[in-house]
Scaffold this motif. Structure first.
Motif, PDB file in Angstrom:
ATOM      1  N   GLN A 113       0.825  -1.203   0.000  1.00 27.21           N
ATOM      2  CA  GLN A 113       0.000   0.000   0.000  1.00 27.21           C
ATOM      3  C   GLN A 113       0.864   1.260   0.000  1.00 27.21           C
ATOM      4  O   GLN A 113       0.585   2.214  -0.736  1.00 27.21           O
ATOM      5  N   PHE A 114       1.896   1.264   0.825  1.00 22.65           N
ATOM      6  CA  PHE A 114       2.787   2.413   0.825  1.00 22.65           C
ATOM      7  C   PHE A 114       3.538   2.510  -0.497  1.00 22.65           C
ATOM      8  O   PHE A 114       3.757   3.613  -1.019  1.00 22.65           O
ATOM      9  N   GLY A 115       3.913   1.372  -1.066  1.00 26.97           N
ATOM     10  CA  GLY A 115       4.686   1.368  -2.304  1.00 26.97           C
ATOM     11  C   GLY A 115       3.967   2.042  -3.457  1.00 26.97           C
ATOM     12  O   GLY A 115       4.573   2.802  -4.224  1.00 26.97           O
ATOM     13  N   VAL A 116       2.662   1.784  -3.610  1.00 22.66           N
ATOM     14  CA  VAL A 116       1.940   2.390  -4.734  1.00 22.66           C
ATOM     15  C   VAL A 116       1.689   3.874  -4.501  1.00 22.66           C
ATOM     16  O   VAL A 116       1.333   4.595  -5.430  1.00 22.66           O
ATOM     17  N   LEU A 117       1.868   4.336  -3.271  1.00 23.36           N
ATOM     18  CA  LEU A 117       1.729   5.745  -2.951  1.00 23.36           C
ATOM     19  C   LEU A 117       3.097   6.371  -2.715  1.00 23.36           C
ATOM     20  O   LEU A 117       3.266   7.247  -1.867  1.00 23.36           O
ATOM     21  N   SER A 118       4.080   5.893  -3.459  1.00 17.89           N
ATOM     22  CA  SER A 118       5.463   6.358  -3.413  1.00 17.89           C
ATOM     23  C   SER A 118       5.863   6.856  -4.798  1.00 17.89           C
ATOM     24  O   SER A 118       5.185   6.569  -5.787  1.00 17.89           O
ATOM     25  N   PRO A 119       6.992   7.569  -4.914  1.00 18.67           N
ATOM     26  CA  PRO A 119       7.424   8.032  -6.234  1.00 18.67           C
ATOM     27  C   PRO A 119       7.693   6.887  -7.215  1.00 18.67           C
ATOM     28  O   PRO A 119       7.307   6.945  -8.369  1.00 18.67           O
ATOM     29  N   ILE A 120       8.366   5.838  -6.737  1.00 11.63           N
ATOM     30  CA  ILE A 120       8.707   4.692  -7.575  1.00 11.63           C
ATOM     31  C   ILE A 120       8.092   3.446  -6.944  1.00 11.63           C
ATOM     32  O   ILE A 120       8.340   3.149  -5.774  1.00 11.63           O
ATOM     33  N   ASN A 121       7.299   2.713  -7.718  1.00  7.48           N
ATOM     34  CA  ASN A 121       6.666   1.489  -7.225  1.00  7.48           C
ATOM     35  C   ASN A 121       7.545   0.304  -7.643  1.00  7.48           C
ATOM     36  O   ASN A 121       7.483  -0.152  -8.778  1.00  7.48           O
ATOM     37  N   ARG A 122       8.354  -0.195  -6.705  1.00  5.51           N
ATOM     38  CA  ARG A 122       9.353  -1.210  -7.057  1.00  5.51           C
ATOM     39  C   ARG A 122       9.312  -2.365  -6.055  1.00  5.51           C
ATOM     40  O   ARG A 122       9.892  -2.315  -4.983  1.00  5.51           O
ATOM     41  N   LEU A 123       8.576  -3.430  -6.427  1.00  6.49           N
ATOM     42  CA  LEU A 123       8.583  -4.651  -5.618  1.00  6.49           C
ATOM     43  C   LEU A 123       9.963  -5.288  -5.721  1.00  6.49           C
ATOM     44  O   LEU A 123      10.487  -5.455  -6.820  1.00  6.49           O
ATOM     45  N   HIS A 124      10.548  -5.652  -4.589  1.00  6.79           N
ATOM     46  CA  HIS A 124      11.934  -6.108  -4.573  1.00  6.79           C
ATOM     47  C   HIS A 124      12.001  -7.555  -4.085  1.00  6.79           C
ATOM     48  O   HIS A 124      11.661  -7.856  -2.944  1.00  6.79           O
ATOM     49  N   SER A 125      12.428  -8.447  -4.961  1.00  9.30           N
ATOM     50  CA  SER A 125      12.490  -9.870  -4.627  1.00  9.30           C
ATOM     51  C   SER A 125      13.925 -10.318  -4.371  1.00  9.30           C
ATOM     52  O   SER A 125      14.888  -9.715  -4.848  1.00  9.30           O
ATOM     53  N   THR A 126      14.033 -11.376  -3.609  1.00  9.98           N
ATOM     54  CA  THR A 126      15.305 -12.043  -3.363  1.00  9.98           C
ATOM     55  C   THR A 126      15.176 -13.478  -3.858  1.00  9.98           C
ATOM     56  O   THR A 126      14.103 -14.077  -3.776  1.00  9.98           O
ATOM     57  N   LYS A 127      16.253 -14.035  -4.359  1.00  2.75           N
ATOM     58  CA  LYS A 127      16.189 -15.368  -4.946  1.00  2.75           C
ATOM     59  C   LYS A 127      16.165 -16.441  -3.860  1.00  2.75           C
ATOM     60  O   LYS A 127      17.143 -17.142  -3.616  1.00  2.75           O
ATOM     61  N   ASN A 128      15.040 -16.532  -3.180  1.00  2.00           N
ATOM     62  CA  ASN A 128      14.788 -17.651  -2.276  1.00  2.00           C
ATOM     63  C   ASN A 128      13.271 -17.749  -2.085  1.00  2.00           C
ATOM     64  O   ASN A 128      12.534 -16.834  -2.434  1.00  2.00           O
ATOM     65  N   GLU A 129      12.825 -18.848  -1.552  1.00  2.00           N
ATOM     66  CA  GLU A 129      11.383 -19.107  -1.499  1.00  2.00           C
ATOM     67  C   GLU A 129      10.636 -18.141  -0.589  1.00  2.00           C
ATOM     68  O   GLU A 129       9.410 -18.025  -0.673  1.00  2.00           O
ATOM     69  N   PHE A 130      11.341 -17.455   0.305  1.00  2.06           N
ATOM     70  CA  PHE A 130      10.676 -16.511   1.205  1.00  2.06           C
ATOM     71  C   PHE A 130      10.844 -15.066   0.770  1.00  2.06           C
ATOM     72  O   PHE A 130      10.274 -14.167   1.371  1.00  2.06           O
ATOM     73  N   GLY A 131      11.636 -14.829  -0.276  1.00  2.00           N
ATOM     74  CA  GLY A 131      11.945 -13.446  -0.670  1.00  2.00           C
ATOM     75  C   GLY A 131      11.224 -12.954  -1.895  1.00  2.00           C
ATOM     76  O   GLY A 131      11.394 -11.797  -2.279  1.00  2.00           O
ATOM     77  N   SER A 132      10.428 -13.794  -2.541  1.00  2.00           N
ATOM     78  CA  SER A 132       9.713 -13.367  -3.739  1.00  2.00           C
ATOM     79  C   SER A 132       8.552 -12.443  -3.370  1.00  2.00           C
ATOM     80  O   SER A 132       7.924 -12.604  -2.329  1.00  2.00           O
TER      81      SER A 132
END
Length: 374
Positions: A113-132
């Motif tokens: 929710q905060f991300g879409v109300l930010s200047p840049i909407n950037r979902l950040h993943s990590t290469k592991n089963e809990f970081g996607s």
């Protein structure tokens, strides 16, 4: 609506704003992008790796590797808003966090929710089963919230694009601390997670866990003053609030305070999945009760401006447009928010003429029904 405040402003209160964020090293994968601003000026932007203050003329930077925690989320809105104090308008963060924790569905929903109300909407993943960070990796409740957020962001593109083009010309970032518009009010410095999202919207992200008994999370924030008799309207819930006071807001997992005052005009794309570069079906989110103005800015071969005006009596004027553009048929809708459920009116399709007919470009005048002004 917001004017720049000179760093170092003095107030009569011991409360002092934080004008310089605590910058850590920032890192982004190298990528290039550009936005056309006028017929002859192209503003190029590229992400950069590990810069600091002073590097932000062109790069899109971010707040460093974020720990996946409620404490980090609670810090990010202030960090993002105060970045604007030194001109860092294109500022992002790791939505959902990046390191040192495990999957937390509720935290992810609030961070989205905060991300879409930010200047840049950037979902950040990590290469592991809990970081996607793909929505389908979470429980149904969180997946639904994330999908709603991403669609809301897509609907906001006409507003965001206009605000960023305007901000470039006026040197005013998209996100602005509330004390930019109310520096003389000591209360504006208290809740540092509250900010202006462009010129029209006042946002207070939810950054705390929900109560296990009620299922609601609470935020306490300050509502700036309005003219006598006017109230703030939450666009997502329909709740209205008396201004010039602190208020505690309780929100379910799919709600976040997005407040607008009478006179607000926010152009949005009607279809959240549209693939058009310039949406032809627009919904104007309007809060009646006071006069307001917004310039819809669109750039193709040349910048086109469509003025949107609302008067205190509920008369809405769209256009005429200025500047050349494609000869397109545009559908206009108006979503009226004055408390409770909004009412949407379809104004139908109207042609926007090309350059030779500039003086005959579309102009719509429409009156909001008087019962919606109460």
């Amino acid at each position: 609506m917001a004017g720049l405040v000179t760093p170092g402003i003095e107030t009569s209160s011991p409360i002092r704003p934080s004008f310089l964020p605590l910058f850590t090293g920032v890192a982004c994968a190298p990528v290039s992008m550009c936005t056309r601003l006028t017929e002859s000026v192209v503003m190029k932007s590229a992400t950069d790796r590990s810069p600091g203050p002073g590097s932000h003329r062109y790069p899109i930077d971010f707040s460093g590797d974020s720990v996946i925690s409620w404490e980090t989320l609670d810090f990010q809105p202030e960090f993002t808003a105060t970045a604007s104090n030194i001109g860092y308008g294109w500022w992002s963060h790791d939505i959902g966090g990046h390191i040192f924790s495990s999957l937390d569905d509720q935290l992810m929903a609030r961070w989205a929710q905060f991300g879409v109300l930010s200047p840049i909407n950037r979902l950040h993943s990590t290469k592991n089963e809990f970081g996607s960070k793909e929505p389908w990796h979470f429980r149904a409740e969180t997946e639904t919230v994330m999908r709603q957020c991403l669609r809301m962001r897509h609907r906001l593109i006409p507003y965001l694009h206009s605000e960023n083009l305007s901000g470039h010309r006026n040197l005013c970032p998209l996100i602005r601390p509330v004390y930019w518009t109310h520096p003389e009010w000591e209360e504006s410095y208290v809740d540092r997670n509250e900010y202006w999202f462009g010129s029209q919207l006042l946002v207070r992200p939810v950054t705390t866990k929900r109560n296990t008994a009620t299922g609601l999370a609470t935020t306490r924030t300050w509502l700036p003053p309005l003219a006598e008799g006017l109230r703030w309207v939450d666009l997502l819930t329909g709740l209205t609030y008396t201004p010039q006071r602190f208020v505690t807001m309780a929100r379910s997992i799919d709600e976040v305070p997005v407040l607008a005052k009478p006179g607000t005009i926010v152009p949005t794309a009607t279809d959240p999945l549209t693939k058009e570069d310039i949406p032809t079906d627009l919904t104007l989110v309007v809060v009646p009760g006071a006069a307001g103005h917004f310039d819809l800015l669109e750039d193709g071969d040349e910048l086109r401006r469509t003025p949107l005006d609302l008067d205190a009596n509920g008369m809405l004027r769209i256009g005429p447009s200025e500047g050349s553009g494609p000869n397109v048929v545009r559908r206009w809708r108006v979503s009226v928010h004055s408390g409770g459920h909004p009412v949407t009116i379809d104004l139908g399709e109207h042609r926007q003429a090309p350059e030779p007919l500039r003086n005959a470009l579309l102009e719509i005048v429409w009156a909001i029904p008087s019962e919606r002004l109460n």
